[in-house]
Write an enzyme that holds these catalytic residues in place. Structure first.
Site, PDB file in Angstrom:
ATOM      1  N   VAL A  51       0.833  -1.193   0.000  1.00  0.00           N
ATOM      2  CA  VAL A  51       0.000   0.000   0.000  1.00  0.00           C
ATOM      3  C   VAL A  51       0.875   1.254   0.000  1.00  0.00           C
ATOM      4  O   VAL A  51       0.584   2.240  -0.685  1.00  0.00           O
ATOM      5  CB  VAL A  51      -0.963   0.009   1.216  1.00  0.00           C
ATOM      6  CG1 VAL A  51      -1.764   1.311   1.273  1.00  0.00           C
ATOM      7  CG2 VAL A  51      -1.901  -1.187   1.168  1.00  0.00           C
ATOM      8  N   CYS A  52       1.968   1.217   0.757  1.00  0.00           N
ATOM      9  CA  CYS A  52       2.821   2.399   0.953  1.00  0.00           C
ATOM     10  C   CYS A  52       3.294   3.050  -0.350  1.00  0.00           C
ATOM     11  O   CYS A  52       3.195   4.273  -0.482  1.00  0.00           O
ATOM     12  CB  CYS A  52       4.005   2.052   1.847  1.00  0.00           C
ATOM     13  SG  CYS A  52       3.499   1.459   3.479  1.00  0.00           S
ATOM     14  N   PRO A  53       3.794   2.288  -1.332  1.00  0.00           N
ATOM     15  CA  PRO A  53       4.273   2.981  -2.536  1.00  0.00           C
ATOM     16  C   PRO A  53       3.156   3.678  -3.316  1.00  0.00           C
ATOM     17  O   PRO A  53       3.403   4.674  -3.988  1.00  0.00           O
ATOM     18  CB  PRO A  53       4.936   1.882  -3.358  1.00  0.00           C
ATOM     19  CG  PRO A  53       4.368   0.609  -2.855  1.00  0.00           C
ATOM     20  CD  PRO A  53       4.039   0.848  -1.401  1.00  0.00           C
TER      21      PRO A  53
END
Length: 179
Positions: A51-53
């Site tokens: 999810v972070c990128p």
């Protein structure tokens, strides 16, 4: 967790700022690095995740709009600057990031903000900090849910009006007037 009206903690952290070469890859960033500017500081749990990128790219895509509003974007996690560098080199969407990635490896800033989870990693938290260092917006989502950078920009626009802004207000629309 620190919230609206609280002073954003003082910090001095290593940050990954480039992937060009090791001589220019890292810088020390502090709360004084952008004195007089708004800050959008967003934390994410871990490098090399899923999810972070998508969020980091979302903020990168809007970076010029944040800059137009005199707001410096800063990403951060509890990973080291070296892990940030490796991830940026590895992930095509992160290679040309226009903002620093803070390395809160001692977890001091995350701890002071109150955003460390039970595993000792930063929660998915976003803070808008005014030029006086006061938190004006705080936003945390579950680790499985990505945040909306466009909404953070919308809130920044609203805060910068110093007016009353109704639900779903957008830059350029009328603000509310007290009769």
């Amino acid at each position: 967790m620190l919230t609206v009206g609280d002073k954003f903690p003082a910090f001095k952290l290593k940050a990954t700022v480039s992937i060009e070469n090791l001589d220019k890859a890292f810088a020390e960033i502090s709360n004084d690095s952008y004195k007089g500017k708004w800050l959008c500081v967003f934390f994410y749990p871990k490098d090399f995740t899923f999810v972070c990128p998508t969020e980091i790219k979302g903020f990168a895509d809007l970076n010029a709009q944040f800059a137009d509003r005199d707001c410096q974007v800063l990403a951060g996690s509890t990973d080291s600057e070296f892990v940030h560098l490796a991830w940026r080199k590895d992930h095509k969407d992160l290679r040309d990031l226009p903002f620093p990635m803070l390395a809160d490896i001692n977890k001091d800033l995350s701890r002071e903000l109150g955003i460390l989870d039970a595993e000792g990693v930063a929660k998915r938290a976003t803070f808008l900090v005014d030029p006086q260092g006061v938190i004006r917006f705080a936003y945390v989502t579950d680790g499985s849910v990505g945040r909306n950078p466009q909404e953070v920009l919308r809130v920044l626009d609203a805060l910068q009006t110093d007016e009353l802004c109704p639900c779903n207000w957008q830059q350029g629309e009328a603000t509310l007037k007290v009769a």
